[in-house]
Design an enzyme around this catalytic site. Sequence first.
Site, mmCIF file in Angstrom:
data_model
loop_
_atom_site.group_PDB
_atom_site.id
_atom_site.type_symbol
_atom_site.label_atom_id
_atom_site.label_comp_id
_atom_site.label_asym_id
_atom_site.label_seq_id
_atom_site.Cartn_x
_atom_site.Cartn_y
_atom_site.Cartn_z
ATOM 1 N N ARG A 65 0.829 -1.202 0.000
ATOM 2 C CA ARG A 65 0.000 0.000 0.000
ATOM 3 C C ARG A 65 0.873 1.266 0.000
ATOM 4 O O ARG A 65 0.577 2.242 -0.687
ATOM 5 C CB ARG A 65 -0.915 -0.022 1.233
ATOM 6 N N HIS A 69 0.900 4.485 -2.613
ATOM 7 C CA HIS A 69 0.808 5.878 -2.192
ATOM 8 C C HIS A 69 2.025 6.678 -2.644
ATOM 9 O O HIS A 69 1.912 7.865 -2.936
ATOM 10 C CB HIS A 69 0.647 5.965 -0.672
ATOM 11 N N ASP A 77 8.894 8.299 -6.251
ATOM 12 C CA ASP A 77 10.133 9.033 -5.961
ATOM 13 C C ASP A 77 10.488 9.008 -4.474
ATOM 14 O O ASP A 77 11.266 9.841 -4.005
ATOM 15 C CB ASP A 77 10.015 10.493 -6.437
ATOM 16 N N SER A 79 8.846 9.945 -2.018
ATOM 17 C CA SER A 79 8.377 11.104 -1.242
ATOM 18 C C SER A 79 7.479 10.683 -0.080
ATOM 19 O O SER A 79 7.359 11.416 0.901
ATOM 20 C CB SER A 79 7.637 12.102 -2.139
ATOM 21 N N ASN A 97 -2.480 8.316 4.683
ATOM 22 C CA ASN A 97 -1.235 7.730 5.188
ATOM 23 C C ASN A 97 -1.254 7.480 6.687
ATOM 24 O O ASN A 97 -0.333 6.871 7.220
ATOM 25 C CB ASN A 97 -0.058 8.645 4.855
ATOM 26 N N HIS A 195 -6.246 -5.748 -2.618
ATOM 27 C CA HIS A 195 -7.048 -5.872 -1.391
ATOM 28 C C HIS A 195 -7.403 -7.324 -1.087
ATOM 29 O O HIS A 195 -8.146 -7.593 -0.154
ATOM 30 C CB HIS A 195 -8.304 -4.994 -1.493
HETATM 31 C C1 HEM Z 1 -8.415 2.117 -6.127
HETATM 32 C C2 HEM Z 1 -8.244 2.943 -5.125
HETATM 33 C C3 HEM Z 1 -7.872 2.479 -3.752
HETATM 34 C C4 HEM Z 1 -8.461 2.868 -2.592
HETATM 35 C C5 HEM Z 1 -9.597 3.864 -2.455
HETATM 36 C C6 HEM Z 1 -7.817 2.169 -1.523
HETATM 37 C C7 HEM Z 1 -8.121 2.320 -0.191
HETATM 38 C C8 HEM Z 1 -7.622 1.536 0.821
HETATM 39 C C9 HEM Z 1 -8.011 1.640 2.204
HETATM 40 C C10 HEM Z 1 -8.992 2.651 2.769
HETATM 41 C C11 HEM Z 1 -7.353 0.686 2.895
HETATM 42 C C12 HEM Z 1 -7.454 0.375 4.377
HETATM 43 C C13 HEM Z 1 -6.615 1.320 5.176
HETATM 44 C C14 HEM Z 1 -6.888 1.168 6.635
HETATM 45 O O1 HEM Z 1 -7.989 1.518 7.054
HETATM 46 O O2 HEM Z 1 -6.004 0.680 7.374
HETATM 47 C C15 HEM Z 1 -6.533 -0.016 1.949
HETATM 48 C C16 HEM Z 1 -5.689 -1.038 2.272
HETATM 49 C C17 HEM Z 1 -4.803 -1.593 1.383
HETATM 50 N N1 HEM Z 1 -4.600 -1.205 0.078
HETATM 51 FE FE1 HEM Z 1 -5.778 0.012 -0.990
HETATM 52 N N2 HEM Z 1 -6.850 1.353 -2.040
HETATM 53 C C18 HEM Z 1 -6.837 1.513 -3.394
HETATM 54 C C19 HEM Z 1 -5.979 0.928 -4.278
HETATM 55 C C20 HEM Z 1 -4.897 0.168 -3.906
HETATM 56 C C21 HEM Z 1 -3.804 -0.189 -4.766
HETATM 57 C C22 HEM Z 1 -3.652 0.287 -6.215
HETATM 58 C C23 HEM Z 1 -2.967 -0.959 -4.034
HETATM 59 C C24 HEM Z 1 -1.651 -1.590 -4.416
HETATM 60 C C25 HEM Z 1 -1.156 -1.634 -5.634
HETATM 61 C C26 HEM Z 1 -3.554 -1.094 -2.715
HETATM 62 C C27 HEM Z 1 -3.054 -1.863 -1.693
HETATM 63 C C28 HEM Z 1 -3.606 -1.971 -0.438
HETATM 64 C C29 HEM Z 1 -3.162 -2.937 0.563
HETATM 65 C C30 HEM Z 1 -2.118 -4.016 0.361
HETATM 66 C C31 HEM Z 1 -3.902 -2.676 1.710
HETATM 67 C C32 HEM Z 1 -3.773 -3.382 3.080
HETATM 68 C C33 HEM Z 1 -2.834 -2.563 3.936
HETATM 69 C C34 HEM Z 1 -2.558 -3.132 5.310
HETATM 70 O O3 HEM Z 1 -2.900 -4.293 5.588
HETATM 71 O O4 HEM Z 1 -1.969 -2.410 6.123
HETATM 72 N N3 HEM Z 1 -4.705 -0.380 -2.672
HETATM 73 N N4 HEM Z 1 -6.702 0.535 0.700
HETATM 74 C C1 LIG Z 2 3.677 7.019 9.991
HETATM 75 C C2 LIG Z 2 3.278 8.398 10.270
HETATM 76 O O1 LIG Z 2 4.045 9.319 10.179
HETATM 77 N N1 LIG Z 2 2.023 8.548 10.594
HETATM 78 C C3 LIG Z 2 1.491 9.828 10.933
HETATM 79 C C4 LIG Z 2 0.245 10.052 10.159
HETATM 80 O O2 LIG Z 2 -0.382 11.196 10.585
HETATM 81 C C5 LIG Z 2 -0.711 11.216 11.974
HETATM 82 C C6 LIG Z 2 -1.533 12.441 12.264
HETATM 83 O O3 LIG Z 2 -1.113 13.536 11.522
HETATM 84 C C7 LIG Z 2 0.557 11.167 12.797
HETATM 85 O O4 LIG Z 2 0.278 11.181 14.184
HETATM 86 C C8 LIG Z 2 1.275 9.889 12.431
HETATM 87 O O5 LIG Z 2 2.493 9.807 13.119
#
Ligand code: HEM
Ligand SMILES: CC(=O)N[C@H]1CO[C@H](CO)[C@@H](O)[C@@H]1O
Length: 329
Positions: A65, A69, A77, A79, A97, A195
């Site tokens: 993820r 981003h 890059d 960033s 983030n 996902h």
């Molecule tokens: C299409 C638009 C996308 C949206 C709106 C989106 C949104 C999200 C959100 C809201 C989460 C959960 C974050 C949380 O609440 O902890 C998530 C998790 C995740 N996303 Fe997406 N995502 C998108 C596309 C992608 C893409 C393109 C990738 C990778 C190429 C990706 C990889 C992941 C992964 C691996 C997780 C799990 C992260 C974890 O377990 O910490 N997502 N995404």
């Molecule tokens: C990993 C990281 O820097 N997370 C930050 C995301 O933003 C919150 C609120 O601005 C920070 O408290 C986290 O440290």
Amino acid sequence: MMIRMFPGLRAALSMVFVFGLVASASGQLQMNYYAKSCPRAEKLVQDYVREHVPRSPNLAAAILRMYFHDCFVRGCDGSVLINSTANNRAEKESIPNQTVRGFDFIDRVKSILEAECPGIVSCADVLALVTRECIVVTGGPSWRVPTGRRDGVISSATEATNNIPPPSSNLTTLQRAFTNKGLDLKDLVILSGSHTIGLSHCSSFSSRLYNFTGKGDQDPAMDPKYAAILKSKKCRNPNDNNTVVEMDPGSFKTFDLSYYSLLLKRRGIHQSDSALITSSSAKAYVTELLKGSQENFYAEFALAMEKMGRIEVKTGSAGVIRKHCALAN
Ligand code: HEM
Ligand SMILES: CC(=O)N[C@H]1CO[C@H](CO)[C@@H](O)[C@@H]1O
Ligand SMILES: *[C@@H]1O[C@H](CO)[C@@H](O)[C@H](O)[C@H]1NC(C)=O
Ligand SMILES: *[C@@H]1O[C@H](CO)[C@@H](O)[C@H](O)[C@H]1NC(C)=O
Ligand SMILES: *[C@@H]1O[C@H](CO)[C@@H](O)[C@H](O)[C@H]1NC(C)=O
Ligand SMILES: *[C@@H]1O[C@H](CO)[C@@H](O)[C@H](O)[C@H]1NC(C)=O
């Protein structure tokens, strides 16, 4: 002195010369870019990930993820890795983030590479290479990672908010965000397949369960039985910011096609997941993937990831090589 030669040869040589100049000024990604400058770079990344990630498989999803981003804000890059300072709110501070983890892991890999060959391997390439290895060691697909990315020095929370689509996005919003980065509808469907692994916080989707249009209602695009399970077993409080749920319950550690089956059962966790079956063309990609094999999904995913990894990359004389990924310079 003038060297006489056949006109065709002269033309060919000057073409080589011109292309050489263009290539060195603008540069481009290439496989094994560090073969001469840091021959063990890719091996060191691989070894470190193989040693650490199998013991914390959740990290693989978090880093995948993070890479998404990174690429969607000013290109791939590095960033996303930059810390905020007294006068700059970096990408890390942006809403999307706040739930990204694993920055310290990237910083550790970078320090290994700095010890091996100082100032050579960019943070952007470290993230690109680590991501691929993380997914491979957890049993998922592999893909080509051409390298030679250089690092940016600008990281802005506002830009992250503007470029990373929120989970409440409909298909129009998602397509616009992806088109802006040179990715098409198929790429959107395939990359959302990420996902199939990982976790989401209740706060990323609880409005679908509790207050979809501000009238205490549910999102009709979600299977009501699934919404009821989530409300009674997982996200019991509408304002819960801490609980996490598996996005692909039962198989959230396995990189498989079940994410797409869930979409057709109206069990996508975010609105952005459910959105992928709201147009016939997007839905057709979903059903096509489900008709194919897991190998086919992996092959499609590999192509889309390589494409994502090329978004607005800085190469040649653009950008810098940062010493510490968390610092702009
Ligand atoms: C299409 C638009 C996308 C949206 C709106 C989106 C949104 C999200 C959100 C809201 C989460 C959960 C974050 C949380 O609440 O902890 C998530 C998790 C995740 N996303 Fe997406 N995502 C998108 C596309 C992608 C893409 C393109 C990738 C990778 C190429 C990706 C990889 C992941 C992964 C691996 C997780 C799990 C992260 C974890 O377990 O910490 N997502 N995404
Ligand atoms: C990993 C990281 O820097 N997370 C930050 C995301 O933003 C919150 C609120 O601005 C920070 O408290 C986290 O440290
Ligand atoms: C999609 O969402 C955007 C932004 O919220 C909104 O302006 C637009 O009307 C929505 N489109 C559809 C088709 O619902
Ligand atoms: C639902 O949203 C509306 C409008 O934003 C708000 O006034 C109301 O308090 C919310 N209800 C709950 C239970 O959160
Ligand atoms: C969850 O986060 C939101 C936004 O940051 C905040 O307004 C809310 O109070 C938090 N909820 C709880 C229960 O802490
Ligand atoms: C960046 O921020 C993180 C989290 O606040 C911190 O642990 C780390 O030491 C910082 N890195 C640098 C180089 O300042």
